[in-house]
Design a protein around this motif. Sequence first.
Motif, mmCIF file in Angstrom:
data_model
loop_
_atom_site.group_PDB
_atom_site.id
_atom_site.type_symbol
_atom_site.label_atom_id
_atom_site.label_comp_id
_atom_site.label_asym_id
_atom_site.label_seq_id
_atom_site.Cartn_x
_atom_site.Cartn_y
_atom_site.Cartn_z
ATOM 1 N N GLU A 96 0.825 -1.206 0.000
ATOM 2 C CA GLU A 96 0.000 0.000 0.000
ATOM 3 C C GLU A 96 0.863 1.261 0.000
ATOM 4 O O GLU A 96 0.586 2.214 -0.742
ATOM 5 C CB GLU A 96 -0.928 -0.008 1.215
ATOM 6 C CG GLU A 96 -1.884 1.165 1.248
ATOM 7 C CD GLU A 96 -2.899 1.057 2.365
ATOM 8 O OE1 GLU A 96 -3.199 2.095 2.986
ATOM 9 O OE2 GLU A 96 -3.396 -0.066 2.611
ATOM 10 N N HIS A 115 -6.874 0.456 -3.658
ATOM 11 C CA HIS A 115 -7.280 -0.803 -3.016
ATOM 12 C C HIS A 115 -7.847 -1.792 -4.036
ATOM 13 O O HIS A 115 -7.640 -3.005 -3.917
ATOM 14 C CB HIS A 115 -8.272 -0.521 -1.901
ATOM 15 C CG HIS A 115 -7.631 0.102 -0.696
ATOM 16 N ND1 HIS A 115 -6.853 -0.623 0.183
ATOM 17 C CD2 HIS A 115 -7.614 1.382 -0.240
ATOM 18 C CE1 HIS A 115 -6.405 0.169 1.139
ATOM 19 N NE2 HIS A 115 -6.837 1.391 0.897
ATOM 20 N N LEU A 118 -4.812 -3.504 -5.675
ATOM 21 C CA LEU A 118 -4.219 -4.553 -4.841
ATOM 22 C C LEU A 118 -5.081 -5.812 -4.847
ATOM 23 O O LEU A 118 -4.557 -6.932 -4.900
ATOM 24 C CB LEU A 118 -4.041 -4.035 -3.415
ATOM 25 C CG LEU A 118 -2.908 -3.033 -3.206
ATOM 26 C CD1 LEU A 118 -2.972 -2.430 -1.804
ATOM 27 C CD2 LEU A 118 -1.546 -3.689 -3.431
ATOM 28 N N GLU A 127 -1.666 -5.956 2.274
ATOM 29 C CA GLU A 127 -1.473 -4.516 2.104
ATOM 30 C C GLU A 127 -0.447 -3.930 3.062
ATOM 31 O O GLU A 127 0.299 -3.003 2.701
ATOM 32 C CB GLU A 127 -2.805 -3.770 2.310
ATOM 33 C CG GLU A 127 -3.895 -4.152 1.316
ATOM 34 C CD GLU A 127 -4.808 -5.239 1.851
ATOM 35 O OE1 GLU A 127 -4.340 -6.028 2.700
ATOM 36 O OE2 GLU A 127 -5.977 -5.296 1.432
ATOM 37 N N ASP A 128 -0.385 -4.485 4.292
ATOM 38 C CA ASP A 128 0.470 -3.899 5.329
ATOM 39 C C ASP A 128 1.699 -4.743 5.651
ATOM 40 O O ASP A 128 2.365 -4.524 6.663
ATOM 41 C CB ASP A 128 -0.359 -3.702 6.615
ATOM 42 C CG ASP A 128 -1.528 -2.749 6.402
ATOM 43 O OD1 ASP A 128 -1.345 -1.747 5.684
ATOM 44 O OD2 ASP A 128 -2.620 -3.014 6.935
#
Length: 211
Positions: A96, A115, A118, A127-128
């Motif tokens: 992200e 988003h 992804l 994402e993290d």
Amino acid sequence: MLEPLLKIVDLFCERDERILFEQLSFDVQAGQLVQVVGPNGSGKTTLLRILSGLSSSYEGELFWKGDPMADVREEFAASMLYFGHQPGVKGALTPEENLRWYAAIHPSIDERDLHQALNKVGLAGYEDVPCHSLSAGQNRRVSLARLYMTHAPLWILDEPFTAIDKRGVAEKEALLAQHVEQGGSVILTTHHDLSHSGPVTRLNLEEYMGT
């Protein structure tokens, strides 16, 4: 006939006292997919770097929508997406965060675009996660996510299918075909069969290699 999106006239490039290509001229129209082919060392990557503005080691003329490239460089940069051999992903950042850097210089991209991109490349749930913890294929997909975010009409892609599984390849082929059908243009190098990507114009650099 419509003005070509990108026009290349008498391009000449020499490296290590060897002529890679000379008298290279071609047009790229809106709605066209151009595959650059040629043997190893023929200058495929070098040509894409020249067209994307990353290399100035050449002679010849480039035109964007009929205007000399030198006069419209900023407009061209905003209208082009370049995808190189390397993923171009910062390992210390998450997927992200990497894509936020890209979105920051393209105001037309919003939070939903990021988003959705992804999700489309199969990174929902990652994402993290720092990119240095992801596989090579996952890092490649972080970079490929830009294809789902961009509104640029011209895509310049150097081996975009590397390190992608069969399903991912099929999805990217469909994306290329959709982009072209909607009037976008693609210039790419790949060893992959593009038979599912729609009509393909092949530019063989072997025909322009120096002696």
